[in-house]
Design a protein around this motif. Structure first.
Motif, PDB file in Angstrom:
ATOM      1  N   MET A   1      60.774 -62.381  33.183  1.00 10.83           N
ATOM      2  CA  MET A   1      61.963 -63.143  33.590  1.00 10.83           C
ATOM      3  C   MET A   1      63.223 -62.446  33.073  1.00 10.83           C
ATOM      4  SD  MET A   1      63.078 -67.065  32.557  1.00 10.83           S
ATOM      5  CE  MET A   1      61.635 -67.812  33.330  1.00 10.83           C
ATOM      6  N   ARG A   2      64.182 -62.197  33.967  1.00 17.80           N
ATOM      7  CA  ARG A   2      65.441 -61.599  33.568  1.00 17.80           C
ATOM      8  C   ARG A   2      66.232 -62.568  32.697  1.00 17.80           C
ATOM      9  NH1 ARG A   2      68.067 -59.993  39.080  1.00 17.80           N
ATOM     10  NH2 ARG A   2      69.886 -59.891  37.718  1.00 17.80           N
ATOM     11  N   ARG A   3      67.101 -62.018  31.863  1.00 17.89           N
ATOM     12  CA  ARG A   3      67.839 -62.876  30.951  1.00 17.89           C
ATOM     13  C   ARG A   3      68.714 -63.878  31.708  1.00 17.89           C
ATOM     14  NH1 ARG A   3      72.475 -61.931  26.391  1.00 17.89           N
ATOM     15  NH2 ARG A   3      71.815 -63.633  25.051  1.00 17.89           N
ATOM     16  N   SER A   4      69.333 -63.442  32.809  1.00 16.21           N
ATOM     17  CA  SER A   4      70.171 -64.363  33.579  1.00 16.21           C
ATOM     18  C   SER A   4      69.356 -65.542  34.086  1.00 16.21           C
ATOM     19  CB  SER A   4      70.834 -63.623  34.744  1.00 16.21           C
ATOM     20  OG  SER A   4      69.861 -63.050  35.598  1.00 16.21           O
ATOM     21  N   GLU A   5      68.100 -65.270  34.501  1.00 21.20           N
ATOM     22  CA  GLU A   5      67.230 -66.344  34.980  1.00 21.20           C
ATOM     23  C   GLU A   5      66.841 -67.271  33.828  1.00 21.20           C
ATOM     24  OE1 GLU A   5      64.127 -63.995  36.589  1.00 21.20           O
ATOM     25  OE2 GLU A   5      65.067 -63.745  38.550  1.00 21.20           O
ATOM     26  N   ARG A   6      66.612 -66.674  32.647  1.00 20.92           N
ATOM     27  CA  ARG A   6      66.250 -67.480  31.491  1.00 20.92           C
ATOM     28  C   ARG A   6      67.412 -68.389  31.070  1.00 20.92           C
ATOM     29  NH1 ARG A   6      64.899 -63.593  28.373  1.00 20.92           N
ATOM     30  NH2 ARG A   6      66.688 -63.611  26.957  1.00 20.92           N
ATOM     31  N   VAL A  31      59.009 -67.326  25.164  1.00 20.73           N
ATOM     32  CA  VAL A  31      59.741 -66.261  24.480  1.00 20.73           C
ATOM     33  C   VAL A  31      59.857 -66.645  23.010  1.00 20.73           C
ATOM     34  CG1 VAL A  31      61.046 -65.539  26.520  1.00 20.73           C
ATOM     35  CG2 VAL A  31      61.973 -67.318  25.022  1.00 20.73           C
ATOM     36  N   SER A  32      60.401 -65.751  22.208  1.00 19.76           N
ATOM     37  CA  SER A  32      60.516 -66.027  20.779  1.00 19.76           C
ATOM     38  C   SER A  32      61.653 -67.003  20.491  1.00 19.76           C
ATOM     39  CB  SER A  32      60.758 -64.731  20.013  1.00 19.76           C
ATOM     40  OG  SER A  32      62.051 -64.222  20.300  1.00 19.76           O
ATOM     41  N   LEU A  33      61.553 -67.658  19.339  1.00 22.80           N
ATOM     42  CA  LEU A  33      62.612 -68.574  18.900  1.00 22.80           C
ATOM     43  C   LEU A  33      63.913 -67.812  18.716  1.00 22.80           C
ATOM     44  CD1 LEU A  33      63.491 -71.365  17.922  1.00 22.80           C
ATOM     45  CD2 LEU A  33      62.651 -70.756  15.638  1.00 22.80           C
ATOM     46  N   ARG A  34      63.821 -66.603  18.209  1.00 21.68           N
ATOM     47  CA  ARG A  34      65.017 -65.771  18.009  1.00 21.68           C
ATOM     48  C   ARG A  34      65.721 -65.508  19.338  1.00 21.68           C
ATOM     49  NH1 ARG A  34      64.998 -59.644  15.391  1.00 21.68           N
ATOM     50  NH2 ARG A  34      67.238 -59.257  15.589  1.00 21.68           N
ATOM     51  N   THR A  35      64.942 -65.270  20.400  1.00 26.82           N
ATOM     52  CA  THR A  35      65.526 -65.030  21.722  1.00 26.82           C
ATOM     53  C   THR A  35      66.278 -66.265  22.209  1.00 26.82           C
ATOM     54  OG1 THR A  35      63.854 -63.403  22.365  1.00 26.82           O
ATOM     55  CG2 THR A  35      64.982 -64.551  24.149  1.00 26.82           C
ATOM     56  N   ILE A  36      65.701 -67.439  22.016  1.00 23.28           N
ATOM     57  CA  ILE A  36      66.357 -68.676  22.456  1.00 23.28           C
ATOM     58  C   ILE A  36      67.636 -68.919  21.671  1.00 23.28           C
ATOM     59  CG2 ILE A  36      66.141 -71.195  22.542  1.00 23.28           C
ATOM     60  CD1 ILE A  36      64.671 -69.679  24.766  1.00 23.28           C
ATOM     61  N   TYR A  37      67.619 -68.677  20.384  1.00 21.61           N
ATOM     62  CA  TYR A  37      68.839 -68.837  19.590  1.00 21.61           C
ATOM     63  C   TYR A  37      69.938 -67.901  20.114  1.00 21.61           C
ATOM     64  CZ  TYR A  37      66.790 -71.784  15.925  1.00 21.61           C
ATOM     65  OH  TYR A  37      66.236 -72.831  15.227  1.00 21.61           O
ATOM     66  N   ARG A  38      69.555 -66.678  20.440  1.00 23.83           N
ATOM     67  CA  ARG A  38      70.530 -65.715  20.955  1.00 23.83           C
ATOM     68  C   ARG A  38      71.064 -66.174  22.308  1.00 23.83           C
ATOM     69  NH1 ARG A  38      67.779 -61.267  19.956  1.00 23.83           N
ATOM     70  NH2 ARG A  38      66.736 -61.212  21.966  1.00 23.83           N
ATOM     71  N   GLN A 213      60.637 -45.346  32.692  1.00 24.14           N
ATOM     72  CA  GLN A 213      61.830 -45.227  33.524  1.00 24.14           C
ATOM     73  C   GLN A 213      62.044 -46.447  34.425  1.00 24.14           C
ATOM     74  OE1 GLN A 213      61.842 -41.515  35.710  1.00 24.14           O
ATOM     75  NE2 GLN A 213      61.134 -40.329  33.939  1.00 24.14           N
ATOM     76  N   GLU A 214      61.323 -47.519  34.143  1.00 25.94           N
ATOM     77  CA  GLU A 214      61.370 -48.701  34.995  1.00 25.94           C
ATOM     78  C   GLU A 214      62.338 -49.746  34.447  1.00 25.94           C
ATOM     79  OE1 GLU A 214      59.651 -48.836  38.014  1.00 25.94           O
ATOM     80  OE2 GLU A 214      59.458 -46.730  37.428  1.00 25.94           O
ATOM     81  N   LEU A 215      62.623 -50.742  35.281  1.00 31.64           N
ATOM     82  CA  LEU A 215      63.545 -51.803  34.889  1.00 31.64           C
ATOM     83  C   LEU A 215      63.081 -52.496  33.618  1.00 31.64           C
ATOM     84  CD1 LEU A 215      66.012 -53.576  35.388  1.00 31.64           C
ATOM     85  CD2 LEU A 215      64.608 -54.983  36.923  1.00 31.64           C
ATOM     86  N   ALA A 216      61.794 -52.756  33.515  1.00 29.84           N
ATOM     87  CA  ALA A 216      61.273 -53.412  32.317  1.00 29.84           C
ATOM     88  C   ALA A 216      61.537 -52.569  31.073  1.00 29.84           C
ATOM     89  CB  ALA A 216      59.777 -53.673  32.462  1.00 29.84           C
ATOM     90  N   ASP A 217      61.437 -51.251  31.213  1.00 28.52           N
ATOM     91  CA  ASP A 217      61.709 -50.361  30.088  1.00 28.52           C
ATOM     92  C   ASP A 217      63.180 -50.415  29.702  1.00 28.52           C
ATOM     93  OD1 ASP A 217      59.007 -49.261  30.031  1.00 28.52           O
ATOM     94  OD2 ASP A 217      59.560 -48.266  31.901  1.00 28.52           O
ATOM     95  N   TYR A 218      64.054 -50.454  30.717  1.00 28.79           N
ATOM     96  CA  TYR A 218      65.476 -50.539  30.438  1.00 28.79           C
ATOM     97  C   TYR A 218      65.816 -51.842  29.734  1.00 28.79           C
ATOM     98  CZ  TYR A 218      70.388 -51.587  31.256  1.00 28.79           C
ATOM     99  OH  TYR A 218      71.692 -51.980  31.081  1.00 28.79           O
ATOM    100  N   LEU A 219      65.281 -52.966  30.222  1.00 32.80           N
ATOM    101  CA  LEU A 219      65.574 -54.263  29.614  1.00 32.80           C
ATOM    102  C   LEU A 219      65.053 -54.316  28.180  1.00 32.80           C
ATOM    103  CD1 LEU A 219      64.765 -56.638  32.616  1.00 32.80           C
ATOM    104  CD2 LEU A 219      67.009 -55.886  31.797  1.00 32.80           C
ATOM    105  N   ALA A 220      63.893 -53.697  27.956  1.00 32.65           N
ATOM    106  CA  ALA A 220      63.364 -53.669  26.597  1.00 32.65           C
ATOM    107  C   ALA A 220      64.249 -52.832  25.670  1.00 32.65           C
ATOM    108  CB  ALA A 220      61.941 -53.094  26.611  1.00 32.65           C
ATOM    109  N   SER A 221      64.857 -51.790  26.225  1.00 31.36           N
ATOM    110  CA  SER A 221      65.682 -50.899  25.396  1.00 31.36           C
ATOM    111  C   SER A 221      66.991 -51.550  24.952  1.00 31.36           C
ATOM    112  CB  SER A 221      66.011 -49.619  26.182  1.00 31.36           C
ATOM    113  OG  SER A 221      66.940 -49.857  27.225  1.00 31.36           O
ATOM    114  N   ILE A 222      67.443 -52.585  25.708  1.00 32.35           N
ATOM    115  CA  ILE A 222      68.696 -53.231  25.341  1.00 32.35           C
ATOM    116  C   ILE A 222      68.452 -54.575  24.650  1.00 32.35           C
ATOM    117  CG2 ILE A 222      69.976 -52.106  27.188  1.00 32.35           C
ATOM    118  CD1 ILE A 222      69.841 -54.692  28.803  1.00 32.35           C
ATOM    119  N   GLY A 223      67.176 -54.895  24.416  1.00 33.70           N
ATOM    120  CA  GLY A 223      66.839 -56.125  23.707  1.00 33.70           C
ATOM    121  C   GLY A 223      66.935 -57.342  24.550  1.00 33.70           C
TER     122      GLY A 223
END
Length: 223
Positions: A1-6, A31-38, A213-223
């Protein structure tokens, strides 16, 4: 799930007006509690009327009647283009109204505050967005079809470069649209402002699924 969707899902959860624990939201969205707080911090910072505190819970203080969270990227693009056209109208009253609406839409968009730090948080001239609209259809088709694009790009420092990219995702940051892509010239992910694309065309070639080189890799690289 993309962050905007979340972010949109979190708003939907909070719409009932009741107090919700961050832990429960995290378990619902897997997702993690830390992600929801962010994410909650992001919603609050962008003006969504979320109230609460860590350890206690969160709720919406008032109904969210209009939010860019409820609009798709294509709908935001159409709205943005309409405002840009009206902002160039001869009627000063409509110009002021369009500029005011643009500011409100930008403030309501959580993604507007997710822009990469190198773009800063300045308010970009609204008319700049128009420069990128001619490229939008091609960019969207290329993302769907995994087509390699050849672009000529003018960086913020004025440097012009021509490169081939693998387009992965378009993002809306308020008055600025960006394209996240794998850049074959740099061998790394890069983010390009669409209004700074001086030329953009399809090559007819497609890019294969490549680990790292995929979208999932990019999203993971930016947290």
């Amino acid at each position: 799930m993309r962050r905007s969707e979340r972010l949109a899902e979190i708003v939907e959860i909070l719409r009932d007006g009741r107090l919700h624990r961050a832990q429960d939201i995290a378990e619902t969205l897997e997702v993690s509690l830390r992600t929801i707080y962010r994410d909650l911090d992001t919603l609050i910072a962008t003006g969504i009327p979320v109230e609460g505190a860590r350890g206690l819970g969160y709720m919406l203080r008032e109904p969210v009647l209009f939010s860019s969270l409820n609009l798709s990227l294509a709908e935001l693009e159409a709205l943005h283009l309409g405002m840009a056209i009206v902002a160039e109208a001869a009627d000063p009253e409509l110009q002021d109204a369009a500029q005011s609406l643009a500011r409100k839409v930008s403030q309501a968009a959580p993604m507007a505050r997710e822009a990469p730090p190198r773009w800063g948080h300045g308010v970009y001239p609204f008319h700049r967005a128009q420069a990128g609209f001619p490229h939008m259809p091609l960019l969207r088709r290329a993302i769907r079809g995994r087509e390699v694009l050849r672009i000529t790009y003018r960086a913020l420092d004025g440097t012009v470069s021509t490169r081939e990219i693998h387009p992965l995702q378009m993002e809306y940051w308020g008055p600025v649209w960006t394209l996240s892509a794998w850049c074959t010239l740099r061998g790394a992910f890069r983010v390009f402002r669409t209004d700074r694309l001086e030329a953009c065309r399809g090559t007819g070639a497609t890019f294969a699924v490549t680990p790292g080189q995929e979208l999932a890799d990019y999203l993971a690289s930016i947290g």
